[in-house]
Motif scaffolding. Sequence first.
Motif, PDB file in Angstrom:
ATOM      1  N   UNK A 161       0.837  -1.197   0.000  1.00 24.45           N
ATOM      2  CA  UNK A 161       0.000   0.000   0.000  1.00 24.45           C
ATOM      3  C   UNK A 161       0.872   1.247   0.000  1.00 24.45           C
ATOM      4  N   UNK A 162       1.953   1.208   0.762  1.00 22.30           N
ATOM      5  CA  UNK A 162       2.880   2.335   0.826  1.00 22.30           C
ATOM      6  C   UNK A 162       4.296   1.832   0.589  1.00 22.30           C
ATOM      7  N   UNK A 163       5.188   2.748   0.337  1.00 17.44           N
ATOM      8  CA  UNK A 163       6.590   2.383   0.166  1.00 17.44           C
ATOM      9  C   UNK A 163       6.961   2.215  -1.290  1.00 17.44           C
ATOM     10  N   UNK A 164       8.136   1.675  -1.494  1.00 17.14           N
ATOM     11  CA  UNK A 164       8.696   1.536  -2.836  1.00 17.14           C
ATOM     12  C   UNK A 164       7.950   0.487  -3.649  1.00 17.14           C
ATOM     13  N   UNK A 165       7.716   0.816  -4.892  1.00 13.79           N
ATOM     14  CA  UNK A 165       7.099  -0.128  -5.822  1.00 13.79           C
ATOM     15  C   UNK A 165       8.225  -1.012  -6.361  1.00 13.79           C
ATOM     16  N   UNK A 166       8.061  -2.331  -6.321  1.00 16.87           N
ATOM     17  CA  UNK A 166       9.117  -3.212  -6.810  1.00 16.87           C
ATOM     18  C   UNK A 166       9.509  -2.885  -8.257  1.00 16.87           C
ATOM     19  N   UNK A 167      10.794  -3.039  -8.563  1.00 23.77           N
ATOM     20  CA  UNK A 167      11.328  -2.706  -9.885  1.00 23.77           C
ATOM     21  C   UNK A 167      10.620  -3.498 -10.983  1.00 23.77           C
ATOM     22  N   UNK A 168      10.313  -4.753 -10.713  1.00 19.96           N
ATOM     23  CA  UNK A 168       9.620  -5.596 -11.697  1.00 19.96           C
ATOM     24  C   UNK A 168       8.266  -4.996 -12.066  1.00 19.96           C
ATOM     25  N   UNK A 169       7.544  -4.518 -11.060  1.00 21.66           N
ATOM     26  CA  UNK A 169       6.224  -3.934 -11.284  1.00 21.66           C
ATOM     27  C   UNK A 169       6.357  -2.616 -12.034  1.00 21.66           C
ATOM     28  N   UNK A 170       7.295  -1.776 -11.623  1.00 18.36           N
ATOM     29  CA  UNK A 170       7.510  -0.479 -12.275  1.00 18.36           C
ATOM     30  C   UNK A 170       7.870  -0.696 -13.748  1.00 18.36           C
ATOM     31  N   UNK A 171       8.727  -1.674 -14.016  1.00 18.24           N
ATOM     32  CA  UNK A 171       9.141  -1.960 -15.391  1.00 18.24           C
ATOM     33  C   UNK A 171       7.955  -2.443 -16.226  1.00 18.24           C
ATOM     34  N   UNK A 172       7.147  -3.336 -15.666  1.00 19.11           N
ATOM     35  CA  UNK A 172       5.967  -3.833 -16.395  1.00 19.11           C
ATOM     36  C   UNK A 172       4.991  -2.698 -16.686  1.00 19.11           C
ATOM     37  N   UNK A 173       4.809  -1.797 -15.715  1.00 21.94           N
ATOM     38  CA  UNK A 173       3.920  -0.650 -15.925  1.00 21.94           C
ATOM     39  C   UNK A 173       4.435   0.257 -17.023  1.00 21.94           C
ATOM     40  N   UNK A 174       5.750   0.504 -17.028  1.00 24.42           N
ATOM     41  CA  UNK A 174       6.342   1.359 -18.065  1.00 24.42           C
ATOM     42  C   UNK A 174       6.199   0.735 -19.447  1.00 24.42           C
ATOM     43  N   UNK A 175       6.379  -0.589 -19.546  1.00 22.52           N
ATOM     44  CA  UNK A 175       6.219  -1.264 -20.838  1.00 22.52           C
ATOM     45  C   UNK A 175       4.775  -1.187 -21.332  1.00 22.52           C
ATOM     46  N   UNK A 176       3.840  -1.335 -20.397  1.00 18.35           N
ATOM     47  CA  UNK A 176       2.430  -1.293 -20.767  1.00 18.35           C
ATOM     48  C   UNK A 176       1.983   0.101 -21.200  1.00 18.35           C
ATOM     49  N   UNK A 177       2.672   1.133 -20.741  1.00 25.92           N
ATOM     50  CA  UNK A 177       2.273   2.507 -21.038  1.00 25.92           C
ATOM     51  C   UNK A 177       3.294   3.221 -21.923  1.00 25.92           C
ATOM     52  N   UNK A 178       4.123   2.470 -22.600  1.00 29.74           N
ATOM     53  CA  UNK A 178       5.161   3.037 -23.449  1.00 29.74           C
ATOM     54  C   UNK A 178       4.595   3.892 -24.570  1.00 29.74           C
ATOM     55  N   UNK A 179       3.582   3.413 -25.250  1.00 22.80           N
ATOM     56  CA  UNK A 179       3.066   4.118 -26.429  1.00 22.80           C
ATOM     57  C   UNK A 179       2.104   5.258 -26.078  1.00 22.80           C
ATOM     58  N   UNK A 180       1.624   5.296 -24.826  1.00 26.43           N
ATOM     59  CA  UNK A 180       0.659   6.351 -24.494  1.00 26.43           C
ATOM     60  C   UNK A 180       1.307   7.596 -23.980  1.00 26.43           C
TER      61      UNK A 180
END
Length: 58
Positions: free
Chosen positions: A39-58
């Motif tokens: 809920x709080x704190x650092x977002x794991x790198x794996x999750x951040x990377x997946x989010x960035x890949x999913x939103x790359x084109x937008x």
Amino acid sequence: MVRRGRRRRRPPAAHRRRHCHRSAWPRNWARANGYDVPIRGRIPAEVRHAWELAHESS
């Protein structure tokens, strides 16, 4: 003689609130896509990377 380090000042509350949405969007996306994120704190790198890949084109 003991020297004290510099005190770090916290950013103003308004800055912290503005920054909050940057972590809320990936966090909500991760939960909706089956990732386990705290809920709080650092977002794991794996999750951040997946989010960035999913939103790359937008």
